[in-house]
Design a protein around this motif. Structure first.
Motif, PDB file in Angstrom:
ATOM      1  N   GLN A  20     -30.270  -1.503 -20.204  1.00  0.00           N
ATOM      2  CA  GLN A  20     -30.948  -2.625 -19.549  1.00  0.00           C
ATOM      3  C   GLN A  20     -30.545  -2.681 -18.077  1.00  0.00           C
ATOM      4  O   GLN A  20     -29.813  -1.818 -17.602  1.00  0.00           O
ATOM      5  CB  GLN A  20     -30.627  -3.925 -20.281  1.00  0.00           C
ATOM      6  N   SER A  32     -31.137  -7.639 -12.521  1.00  0.00           N
ATOM      7  CA  SER A  32     -32.260  -7.644 -11.586  1.00  0.00           C
ATOM      8  C   SER A  32     -31.794  -7.555 -10.140  1.00  0.00           C
ATOM      9  O   SER A  32     -30.647  -7.862  -9.803  1.00  0.00           O
ATOM     10  CB  SER A  32     -33.080  -8.921 -11.766  1.00  0.00           C
ATOM     11  N   ILE A  59     -35.039 -16.240 -21.110  1.00  0.00           N
ATOM     12  CA  ILE A  59     -35.208 -15.170 -22.096  1.00  0.00           C
ATOM     13  C   ILE A  59     -34.751 -13.874 -21.428  1.00  0.00           C
ATOM     14  O   ILE A  59     -35.333 -13.457 -20.421  1.00  0.00           O
ATOM     15  CB  ILE A  59     -36.689 -15.012 -22.527  1.00  0.00           C
ATOM     16  N   THR A 110     -30.840 -12.498 -21.271  1.00  0.00           N
ATOM     17  CA  THR A 110     -29.568 -12.793 -20.591  1.00  0.00           C
ATOM     18  C   THR A 110     -29.066 -11.602 -19.790  1.00  0.00           C
ATOM     19  O   THR A 110     -28.544 -11.772 -18.690  1.00  0.00           O
ATOM     20  CB  THR A 110     -28.470 -13.159 -21.623  1.00  0.00           C
ATOM     21  N   GLY A 169     -26.008 -11.734 -17.468  1.00  0.00           N
ATOM     22  CA  GLY A 169     -25.619 -13.140 -17.310  1.00  0.00           C
ATOM     23  C   GLY A 169     -25.717 -13.631 -15.871  1.00  0.00           C
ATOM     24  O   GLY A 169     -25.511 -14.809 -15.594  1.00  0.00           O
ATOM     25  N   ILE A 194     -31.155 -16.524 -23.974  1.00  0.00           N
ATOM     26  CA  ILE A 194     -31.301 -15.769 -25.226  1.00  0.00           C
ATOM     27  C   ILE A 194     -31.362 -14.272 -24.935  1.00  0.00           C
ATOM     28  O   ILE A 194     -32.082 -13.842 -24.026  1.00  0.00           O
ATOM     29  CB  ILE A 194     -32.566 -16.232 -25.986  1.00  0.00           C
ATOM     30  N   GLU A 195     -30.592 -13.495 -25.697  1.00  0.00           N
ATOM     31  CA  GLU A 195     -30.529 -12.045 -25.511  1.00  0.00           C
ATOM     32  C   GLU A 195     -30.605 -11.355 -26.873  1.00  0.00           C
ATOM     33  O   GLU A 195     -30.003 -11.811 -27.839  1.00  0.00           O
ATOM     34  CB  GLU A 195     -29.212 -11.692 -24.783  1.00  0.00           C
ATOM     35  N   TYR A 212     -29.610  -8.161 -27.567  1.00  0.00           N
ATOM     36  CA  TYR A 212     -28.493  -7.240 -27.828  1.00  0.00           C
ATOM     37  C   TYR A 212     -27.181  -8.020 -27.956  1.00  0.00           C
ATOM     38  O   TYR A 212     -26.788  -8.725 -27.019  1.00  0.00           O
ATOM     39  CB  TYR A 212     -28.316  -6.242 -26.683  1.00  0.00           C
ATOM     40  N   LEU A 264     -24.620  -7.249 -25.131  1.00  0.00           N
ATOM     41  CA  LEU A 264     -24.899  -7.917 -23.857  1.00  0.00           C
ATOM     42  C   LEU A 264     -24.617  -9.410 -23.952  1.00  0.00           C
ATOM     43  O   LEU A 264     -24.026 -10.000 -23.027  1.00  0.00           O
ATOM     44  CB  LEU A 264     -26.351  -7.678 -23.435  1.00  0.00           C
ATOM     45  N   GLY A 306     -30.618 -13.660 -30.001  1.00  0.00           N
ATOM     46  CA  GLY A 306     -31.885 -14.055 -30.609  1.00  0.00           C
ATOM     47  C   GLY A 306     -33.050 -13.323 -29.991  1.00  0.00           C
ATOM     48  O   GLY A 306     -32.871 -12.440 -29.154  1.00  0.00           O
ATOM     49  N   THR A 346     -37.013 -12.957 -18.075  1.00  0.00           N
ATOM     50  CA  THR A 346     -36.575 -11.883 -17.174  1.00  0.00           C
ATOM     51  C   THR A 346     -36.755 -10.510 -17.815  1.00  0.00           C
ATOM     52  O   THR A 346     -36.007  -9.579 -17.533  1.00  0.00           O
ATOM     53  CB  THR A 346     -35.121 -12.092 -16.698  1.00  0.00           C
ATOM     54  N   PRO A 365     -38.930  -3.917 -20.410  1.00  0.00           N
ATOM     55  CA  PRO A 365     -39.805  -4.632 -21.340  1.00  0.00           C
ATOM     56  C   PRO A 365     -39.100  -5.658 -22.219  1.00  0.00           C
ATOM     57  O   PRO A 365     -37.941  -5.470 -22.596  1.00  0.00           O
ATOM     58  CB  PRO A 365     -40.390  -3.512 -22.204  1.00  0.00           C
ATOM     59  N   LEU A 416     -38.891  -6.857 -25.823  1.00  0.00           N
ATOM     60  CA  LEU A 416     -39.186  -6.244 -27.123  1.00  0.00           C
ATOM     61  C   LEU A 416     -38.925  -7.267 -28.217  1.00  0.00           C
ATOM     62  O   LEU A 416     -38.017  -8.097 -28.089  1.00  0.00           O
ATOM     63  CB  LEU A 416     -38.301  -5.009 -27.333  1.00  0.00           C
TER      64      LEU A 416
HETATM   65  N1  SAH Z   1     -31.539 -11.772 -16.427  1.00  0.00           N
HETATM   66  C1  SAH Z   1     -30.747 -10.545 -16.562  1.00  0.00           C
HETATM   67  C2  SAH Z   1     -31.567  -9.289 -16.457  1.00  0.00           C
HETATM   68  C3  SAH Z   1     -32.379  -9.100 -17.642  1.00  0.00           C
HETATM   69  S1  SAH Z   1     -32.884  -7.466 -18.089  1.00  0.00           S
HETATM   70  C4  SAH Z   1     -29.614 -10.512 -15.586  1.00  0.00           C
HETATM   71  O1  SAH Z   1     -29.487 -11.415 -14.749  1.00  0.00           O
HETATM   72  O2  SAH Z   1     -28.810  -9.577 -15.671  1.00  0.00           O
HETATM   73  C5  SAH Z   1     -33.859  -7.996 -19.467  1.00  0.00           C
HETATM   74  C6  SAH Z   1     -33.067  -8.402 -20.670  1.00  0.00           C
HETATM   75  O3  SAH Z   1     -33.979  -8.953 -21.597  1.00  0.00           O
HETATM   76  C7  SAH Z   1     -32.392  -7.233 -21.373  1.00  0.00           C
HETATM   77  O4  SAH Z   1     -31.032  -7.482 -21.520  1.00  0.00           O
HETATM   78  C8  SAH Z   1     -33.107  -7.169 -22.713  1.00  0.00           C
HETATM   79  O5  SAH Z   1     -32.280  -6.745 -23.788  1.00  0.00           O
HETATM   80  C9  SAH Z   1     -33.559  -8.602 -22.893  1.00  0.00           C
HETATM   81  N2  SAH Z   1     -34.674  -8.794 -23.812  1.00  0.00           N
HETATM   82  C10 SAH Z   1     -35.774  -8.009 -23.987  1.00  0.00           C
HETATM   83  N3  SAH Z   1     -36.581  -8.523 -24.920  1.00  0.00           N
HETATM   84  C11 SAH Z   1     -35.986  -9.679 -25.364  1.00  0.00           C
HETATM   85  C12 SAH Z   1     -36.335 -10.650 -26.358  1.00  0.00           C
HETATM   86  N4  SAH Z   1     -37.433 -10.567 -27.091  1.00  0.00           N
HETATM   87  N5  SAH Z   1     -35.495 -11.678 -26.543  1.00  0.00           N
HETATM   88  C13 SAH Z   1     -34.347 -11.795 -25.820  1.00  0.00           C
HETATM   89  N6  SAH Z   1     -33.968 -10.906 -24.884  1.00  0.00           N
HETATM   90  C14 SAH Z   1     -34.771  -9.851 -24.659  1.00  0.00           C
END
Ligand code: SAH
Length: 216
Positions: A60, A63, A86, A88, A91, A107-108, A110, A113, A134, A152, A207, A209
């Motif tokens: 992942q 940003s 959505i 994390t 963090g 919510i994340e 993995y 993570l 979640g 995100t 993406p 997922l």
């Molecule tokens: N906001 C983060 C960057 C996010 S990268 C930061 O500040 O570092 C996108 C994240 O969304 C990834 O960690 C990915 O695992 C998560 N993600 C993707 N699909 C998701 C879903 N359905 N529910 C929760 N998290 C999700």
């Protein structure tokens, strides 16, 4: 000469955000106060204040700082807001939000993570953030609605399960578009007439997922 308070790269970091059009002082202050180097992989510390996305665990990304600041500014946060994030990831975005609102639920999908983000947020003193393992497409009922929702990870479309959780007057911002390629940041506002939609800028996110990741 005044004493130099920040290392040059942190000054450039702020300058770059201003130059690119971030003008909300509270957002700039949050970006100044939250140490991005504590949210990147140890090997990337030296690059933490460059304006680019960086890889984190589980394939992942954290940003790009400009995009974090821009999305945060577009949310027009107030101190009493409840915010849902959505994705994390590291963090970092949650930490920035936590400085500007009342409560953050992030919510994340993995576990790795979610666990490491929780630890970083605690260390950064962000005690108004709850990180939950979640699926952002299937957020638990109950727990109420949110004043702001920030997604995100790229969604092909914004699901009704999310817009339904937006309070009247609430704002949702999400990257919408194909998983591979360029997406557009979309801002939805819940008005009395329904959802008002505005397309902002082109972005590139990993993406979104469905489901909790089976891998750690
Ligand atoms: N906001 C983060 C960057 C996010 S990268 C930061 O500040 O570092 C996108 C994240 O969304 C990834 O960690 C990915 O695992 C998560 N993600 C993707 N699909 C998701 C879903 N359905 N529910 C929760 N998290 C999700």
């Amino acid at each position: 000469m005044p004493a130099v308070q920040n290392p040059p790269e942190k000054m450039m970091f702020q300058l770059n955000l201003r130059r690119r059009g971030i003008s909300d002082q509270a957002v700039l202050r949050a970006m100044e106060e939250i140490p991005r180097d504590a949210f990147v992989a140890p090997a990337d510390r030296a690059d933490a204040y460059r304006d680019s996305a960086l890889g984190i665990a589980c394939g992942q990304t954290i940003s790009q700082p400009f995009v974090v600041a821009y999305m945060t500014e577009q949310l027009q946060l107030q101190k009493d807001h409840r915010v849902l994030e959505i994705g994390t990831g590291s963090g970092y975005q949650a930490a920035i939000l936590s400085r500007l609102c009342g409560q953050v639920l992030s919510i994340e999908r993995y576990r790795t993570l979610a666990d490491s983000a929780r630890a970083r947020l605690e260390k950064a003193g962000c005690d108004n953030v709850e990180v939950m393992l979640g699926d952002g497409f299937d957020i638990p009922a109950g727990g109420g609605d949110f004043d702001r929702i920030i997604v995100t990870a790229a969604m092909e479309q914004i699901p009704e399960s999310l817009t339904q959780r937006l309070e009247p007057g609430g704002i949702l911002i999400a990257p919408v578009g194909p998983h591979q390629g360029v997406q557009t940041l979309v801002r939805l506002v819940r008005t009395e007439a329904g959802l008002e939609r505005k397309e902002l800028v082109d972005v590139r996110f990993v993406p979104a997922l469905p489901g909790i990741a089976r891998e750690l």
